[in-house]
Design a protein around this motif. Sequence first.
Motif, mmCIF file in Angstrom:
data_model
loop_
_atom_site.group_PDB
_atom_site.id
_atom_site.type_symbol
_atom_site.label_atom_id
_atom_site.label_comp_id
_atom_site.label_asym_id
_atom_site.label_seq_id
_atom_site.Cartn_x
_atom_site.Cartn_y
_atom_site.Cartn_z
ATOM 1 N N ALA A 83 0.837 -1.204 0.000
ATOM 2 C CA ALA A 83 0.000 0.000 0.000
ATOM 3 C C ALA A 83 0.873 1.256 0.000
ATOM 4 C CB ALA A 83 -0.935 -0.009 1.200
ATOM 5 N N ALA A 84 1.953 1.222 0.784
ATOM 6 C CA ALA A 84 2.859 2.372 0.835
ATOM 7 C C ALA A 84 3.560 2.554 -0.507
ATOM 8 C CB ALA A 84 3.892 2.177 1.946
ATOM 9 N N ASP A 85 3.989 1.450 -1.130
ATOM 10 C CA ASP A 85 4.654 1.550 -2.434
ATOM 11 C C ASP A 85 3.701 2.100 -3.493
ATOM 12 O OD1 ASP A 85 7.213 0.660 -1.760
ATOM 13 O OD2 ASP A 85 6.682 -1.447 -2.001
ATOM 14 N N MET A 86 2.439 1.650 -3.476
ATOM 15 C CA MET A 86 1.459 2.159 -4.433
ATOM 16 C C MET A 86 1.200 3.642 -4.198
ATOM 17 S SD MET A 86 0.553 -0.215 -6.623
ATOM 18 C CE MET A 86 -0.982 0.389 -7.305
ATOM 19 N N ALA A 87 1.127 4.052 -2.930
ATOM 20 C CA ALA A 87 0.887 5.461 -2.614
ATOM 21 C C ALA A 87 2.052 6.332 -3.070
ATOM 22 C CB ALA A 87 0.653 5.621 -1.112
ATOM 23 N N HIS A 88 3.281 5.863 -2.825
ATOM 24 C CA HIS A 88 4.456 6.616 -3.272
ATOM 25 C C HIS A 88 4.501 6.697 -4.797
ATOM 26 C CE1 HIS A 88 6.345 7.373 0.550
ATOM 27 N NE2 HIS A 88 6.332 6.103 0.883
ATOM 28 N N LEU A 89 4.166 5.599 -5.456
ATOM 29 C CA LEU A 89 4.155 5.585 -6.914
ATOM 30 C C LEU A 89 3.132 6.574 -7.463
ATOM 31 C CD1 LEU A 89 4.313 2.364 -9.094
ATOM 32 C CD2 LEU A 89 2.877 4.286 -9.717
ATOM 33 N N ALA A 90 1.927 6.570 -6.861
ATOM 34 C CA ALA A 90 0.878 7.492 -7.303
ATOM 35 C C ALA A 90 1.306 8.947 -7.095
ATOM 36 C CB ALA A 90 -0.418 7.204 -6.553
ATOM 37 N N ALA A 91 1.988 9.209 -5.980
ATOM 38 C CA ALA A 91 2.451 10.570 -5.712
ATOM 39 C C ALA A 91 3.504 10.998 -6.734
ATOM 40 C CB ALA A 91 3.025 10.650 -4.296
ATOM 41 N N GLU A 92 4.408 10.080 -7.095
ATOM 42 C CA GLU A 92 5.407 10.386 -8.120
ATOM 43 C C GLU A 92 4.738 10.665 -9.463
ATOM 44 O OE1 GLU A 92 8.611 10.878 -8.118
ATOM 45 O OE2 GLU A 92 9.036 10.400 -6.021
ATOM 46 N N PHE A 93 3.743 9.873 -9.798
ATOM 47 C CA PHE A 93 3.042 10.054 -11.067
ATOM 48 C C PHE A 93 2.374 11.426 -11.129
ATOM 49 C CE2 PHE A 93 -0.714 9.800 -13.771
ATOM 50 C CZ PHE A 93 -0.158 9.333 -14.961
ATOM 51 N N ALA A 94 1.797 11.849 -9.997
ATOM 52 C CA ALA A 94 1.085 13.128 -9.955
ATOM 53 C C ALA A 94 2.042 14.317 -9.946
ATOM 54 C CB ALA A 94 0.180 13.179 -8.723
ATOM 55 N N GLY A 95 3.295 14.090 -9.552
ATOM 56 C CA GLY A 95 4.249 15.186 -9.449
ATOM 57 C C GLY A 95 5.105 15.347 -10.689
ATOM 58 N N ARG A 96 6.088 16.216 -10.588
ATOM 59 C CA ARG A 96 7.001 16.459 -11.707
ATOM 60 C C ARG A 96 8.442 16.583 -11.212
ATOM 61 N NH1 ARG A 96 3.624 14.689 -14.151
ATOM 62 N NH2 ARG A 96 2.492 15.443 -16.006
ATOM 63 N N ALA A 97 8.770 15.851 -10.164
ATOM 64 C CA ALA A 97 10.120 15.919 -9.607
ATOM 65 C C ALA A 97 11.123 15.268 -10.552
ATOM 66 C CB ALA A 97 10.153 15.222 -8.244
ATOM 67 N N SER A 98 12.375 15.666 -10.435
ATOM 68 C CA SER A 98 13.412 15.066 -11.277
ATOM 69 C C SER A 98 13.512 13.568 -10.972
ATOM 70 C CB SER A 98 14.764 15.748 -11.023
ATOM 71 O OG SER A 98 15.142 15.602 -9.673
ATOM 72 N N GLY A 99 13.761 12.785 -11.984
ATOM 73 C CA GLY A 99 13.860 11.341 -11.801
ATOM 74 C C GLY A 99 12.521 10.660 -11.575
ATOM 75 N N ARG A 100 11.436 11.361 -11.932
ATOM 76 C CA ARG A 100 10.088 10.867 -11.647
ATOM 77 C C ARG A 100 9.840 9.473 -12.221
ATOM 78 N NH1 ARG A 100 6.059 11.774 -15.408
ATOM 79 N NH2 ARG A 100 3.893 11.440 -14.737
ATOM 80 N N LEU A 101 10.101 9.270 -13.506
ATOM 81 C CA LEU A 101 9.800 7.981 -14.125
ATOM 82 C C LEU A 101 10.727 6.877 -13.613
ATOM 83 C CD1 LEU A 101 9.005 9.026 -17.798
ATOM 84 C CD2 LEU A 101 7.406 8.352 -16.005
ATOM 85 N N ALA A 102 11.956 7.221 -13.303
ATOM 86 C CA ALA A 102 12.870 6.231 -12.731
ATOM 87 C C ALA A 102 12.380 5.778 -11.361
ATOM 88 C CB ALA A 102 14.275 6.812 -12.635
#
Length: 290
Positions: free
Chosen positions: A135-154
């Motif tokens: 659940a934590a990994d899915m939440a972190h993944l969703a947050a990365e997808f919604a953001g635009r931080a460097s290294g997002r897709l990695a």
Amino acid sequence: MSTIPTYALYGEYKDDPGADWVHCETIQSRSRLHNYVIQPHRHERLFQILHLASGRAEIVVDGRHTMLDAPCIVALPPMVVHGYTFSPDVGGTVLTLFERRLASILDAAEDIEATFQSVQIVPLARHPEIAQTLAADMAHLAAEFAGRASGRLAMIEARLALILIALHRLQGAGRQASPEAHARAFHHVMRFRQLVDQEFRSHKPIEIYARRLGLTATHLNRICREHLGETALGIVHQRIVLEAKRYLTFTSLSAKEVALALAFDDPSYFTRFFKRETGLSPMAFRALQK
């Protein structure tokens, strides 16, 4: 309905070449638009993970109905006909990606990709620590997808690898690593299944499949029996029957039209073939699905 819907993402018919290789959204955001019922459909080149974090769902996969209770994860390879009915209080995430990315994501994890060649339904209630981590990994993944931080897709790729490895371990707990020869044979079998999925309508002789794999037909038959419990020709026939069942269950095509859709020149031969493989005529099978 005359065809089984094939979508890029649910309700969308074309791939967007400018899009990321991955898409992430909440179950609520899509399902509430359809009154929490996602009609049976399939994705041509997409692999999908559904994380049911709360609520309940009923999934239908190629006509088979299964009740899901949170927490649960479903992994679906391309071209599997599936649909959902969710409870209105459903919570969770749907992750969709191009199947071709799986090989690179799991490059360092030998033999794990093969787990996801078939549908995986993984209840998590008996594994609370793993459920919490996923659940934590899915939440972190969703947050990365919604953001635009460097290294997002990695970062998304790294989280996804962790999720897939955890699911593989749950589904294959206790399995030993295969010897090299066994792993090589298994790779050939998985490649054969991919070729059959792509080309079963062409009704190619097994010798042609074997040649594509750099094998003899005898060797291909042997490793299919070892790993799949069926001859190579039996695997091709199973795939044709599966597609026929999908048409008969999810469309209004006549038996003759299904035969033509599956490249049978003689509809009466298709009827005999289907009955030989299933014990039922096409129309008798359809009647049982109602």
